[in-house]
Design a protein around this motif. Structure first.
Motif, PDB file in Angstrom:
ATOM      1  N   VAL A 109      -6.113  -0.776  -9.441  1.00  0.00           N
ATOM      2  CA  VAL A 109      -5.280  -0.888  -8.243  1.00  0.00           C
ATOM      3  C   VAL A 109      -6.043  -1.766  -7.262  1.00  0.00           C
ATOM      4  CG1 VAL A 109      -4.244   0.298  -6.273  1.00  0.00           C
ATOM      5  CG2 VAL A 109      -4.257   1.392  -8.524  1.00  0.00           C
ATOM      6  N   LEU A 111      -5.831  -2.829  -3.391  1.00  0.00           N
ATOM      7  CA  LEU A 111      -5.232  -2.708  -2.062  1.00  0.00           C
ATOM      8  C   LEU A 111      -5.764  -3.866  -1.237  1.00  0.00           C
ATOM      9  CD1 LEU A 111      -3.748  -1.464   0.314  1.00  0.00           C
ATOM     10  CD2 LEU A 111      -5.633   0.170   0.565  1.00  0.00           C
ATOM     11  N   THR A 133      -0.823  -3.874  -7.533  1.00  0.00           N
ATOM     12  CA  THR A 133      -1.249  -4.399  -6.242  1.00  0.00           C
ATOM     13  C   THR A 133      -0.436  -3.785  -5.111  1.00  0.00           C
ATOM     14  OG1 THR A 133       0.236  -6.302  -6.422  1.00  0.00           O
ATOM     15  CG2 THR A 133      -2.002  -6.570  -7.258  1.00  0.00           C
ATOM     16  N   VAL A 134      -1.139  -3.446  -4.052  1.00  0.00           N
ATOM     17  CA  VAL A 134      -0.538  -2.931  -2.828  1.00  0.00           C
ATOM     18  C   VAL A 134      -1.086  -3.796  -1.703  1.00  0.00           C
ATOM     19  CG1 VAL A 134      -0.152  -0.906  -1.376  1.00  0.00           C
ATOM     20  CG2 VAL A 134      -0.650  -0.607  -3.813  1.00  0.00           C
ATOM     21  N   ARG A 135      -0.197  -4.385  -0.898  1.00  0.00           N
ATOM     22  CA  ARG A 135      -0.665  -5.323   0.112  1.00  0.00           C
ATOM     23  C   ARG A 135      -0.064  -5.002   1.482  1.00  0.00           C
ATOM     24  NH1 ARG A 135      -0.231 -11.325  -2.373  1.00  0.00           N
ATOM     25  NH2 ARG A 135      -1.526 -11.751  -0.530  1.00  0.00           N
ATOM     26  N   THR A 136      -0.937  -4.849   2.452  1.00  0.00           N
ATOM     27  CA  THR A 136      -0.526  -4.669   3.839  1.00  0.00           C
ATOM     28  C   THR A 136      -1.451  -5.515   4.713  1.00  0.00           C
ATOM     29  OG1 THR A 136      -2.011  -2.792   4.282  1.00  0.00           O
ATOM     30  CG2 THR A 136       0.172  -2.283   3.390  1.00  0.00           C
ATOM     31  N   GLU A 139      -5.116  -4.476   5.123  1.00  0.00           N
ATOM     32  CA  GLU A 139      -5.279  -3.326   4.214  1.00  0.00           C
ATOM     33  C   GLU A 139      -4.993  -2.000   4.911  1.00  0.00           C
ATOM     34  OE1 GLU A 139      -7.385  -6.614   4.065  1.00  0.00           O
ATOM     35  OE2 GLU A 139      -8.825  -5.032   4.584  1.00  0.00           O
ATOM     36  N   VAL A 145       1.598   3.546   1.511  1.00  0.00           N
ATOM     37  CA  VAL A 145       0.483   2.883   0.837  1.00  0.00           C
ATOM     38  C   VAL A 145      -0.371   3.906   0.105  1.00  0.00           C
ATOM     39  CG1 VAL A 145      -1.611   1.521   1.186  1.00  0.00           C
ATOM     40  CG2 VAL A 145       0.459   0.974   2.472  1.00  0.00           C
ATOM     41  N   SER A 148       1.322   5.058  -2.960  1.00  0.00           N
ATOM     42  CA  SER A 148       1.323   4.035  -4.004  1.00  0.00           C
ATOM     43  C   SER A 148      -0.013   3.995  -4.740  1.00  0.00           C
ATOM     44  CB  SER A 148       1.629   2.666  -3.387  1.00  0.00           C
ATOM     45  OG  SER A 148       2.901   2.645  -2.784  1.00  0.00           O
ATOM     46  N   VAL A 149      -1.105   4.069  -3.983  1.00  0.00           N
ATOM     47  CA  VAL A 149      -2.430   4.101  -4.606  1.00  0.00           C
ATOM     48  C   VAL A 149      -2.584   5.359  -5.454  1.00  0.00           C
ATOM     49  CG1 VAL A 149      -4.909   4.240  -4.163  1.00  0.00           C
ATOM     50  CG2 VAL A 149      -3.491   2.683  -2.810  1.00  0.00           C
TER      51      VAL A 149
END
Length: 258
Positions: A109, A111, A133-136, A139, A145, A148-149
């Motif tokens: 994962v 982030l 992938t998690v995108r903000t 971060e 979020v 999701s992780v």
């Protein structure tokens, strides 16, 4: 988040900080339903150095990394290819695309920030089905979020989470400049600044403060993830590592943060 545009300041709604009780993980029946409905079952990781049966890669090309250490080495090797202009762009052929209709088995994962210059699949030279992938901006964590992780770790058995910051982060710059000026950012952008502000390094000035805050923010986000009970249990048994890292725009290198 790109730094080329100047942050606009103005009055906005007061943000609600990331705080309060975390959602709990459901029971075995719910987990089974989630696995079946969304991805198919995935084997759990074994340990930082321990072995486990390797998961097949898309299209049967090569075994998946099964431990945190193996996963990090795969990312580091991919980043080496990226920064030396020897990208492989793996796992994109028709056979891989067809195999992924049956399920996914990503090995890490990531982030990261929404910055258009730092797409994880490119900077780590990975392909379809390799990374979740998690995108903000900056971060920044919120419940979506975090969920999701946690999904990647608890439901897919992913052994590595990378919190990836980057040089010249616009979200960090906006947070630092807003604190220094005392102004407020528009609406939801202020929420981002509020989440980053605890990481601001007041021991430095100017661009050095922004640069140091990039690293401090990665460490802050990582510490929040490590403190989550379900993730901490995986870390304690060696089946999961959560690491902080930084991408340098100048030479395209990813390096771990202590």
């Amino acid at each position: 988040m790109n730094t080329d545009s100047t942050a606009h300041r103005g009055a906005g709604r007061a943000p609600q900080p990331f705080a309060g009780a975390r959602p709990t993980t459901g029971g075995p029946v719910r987990r089974t339903l989630l696995r079946t409905a969304l991805t198919g079952a995935a084997a759990l990781g074994a340990g930082l150095a321990g072995a486990r049966p390797a998961t097949a890669a898309p299209g049967g090309t090569s075994p998946r990394p099964g431990t945190p250490g193996e996963a990090w080495r795969e990312l580091a090797e991919g980043n080496r290819r990226w920064r030396t202009h020897r990208e492989r762009h793996p796992h994109e052929n028709p056979a891989v695309r067809q195999s992924l209709t049956a399920g996914q088995h990503p090995f890490a994962v990531v982030l990261g920030c929404i910055d258009s210059r730092v797409p994880p699949e490119l900077v780590f030279d990975q392909g379809l089905g390799d990374l979740m992938t998690v995108r903000t901006a900056g971060e920044v964590l919120d419940e979506a979020v975090l969920g999701s992780v946690a999904y990647g770790v608890l439901e897919l058995g992913i052994p590595l989470v990378v919190v990836l910051g980057h040089q010249s982060c616009g979200a960090v710059r906006a947070a630092v400049e807003a604190e220094e000026s005392g102004g407020r950012l528009p609406a939801h952008i202020q929420y981002l600044a509020d989440q980053i502000s605890p990481a601001i390094d007041h021991g430095k000035e100017g661009d050095a403060r922004i640069d140091a805050t990039v690293d401090a923010n990665v460490r802050l986000v990582r510490s929040r993830l490590v403190a989550e009970p379900d993730l901490a249990e995986k870390i304690g048994t060696g089946r999961l590592a959560i690491v902080g890292a930084r991408y340098e725009l100048t030479d395209q290198r990813v390096h771990r943060l202590a």
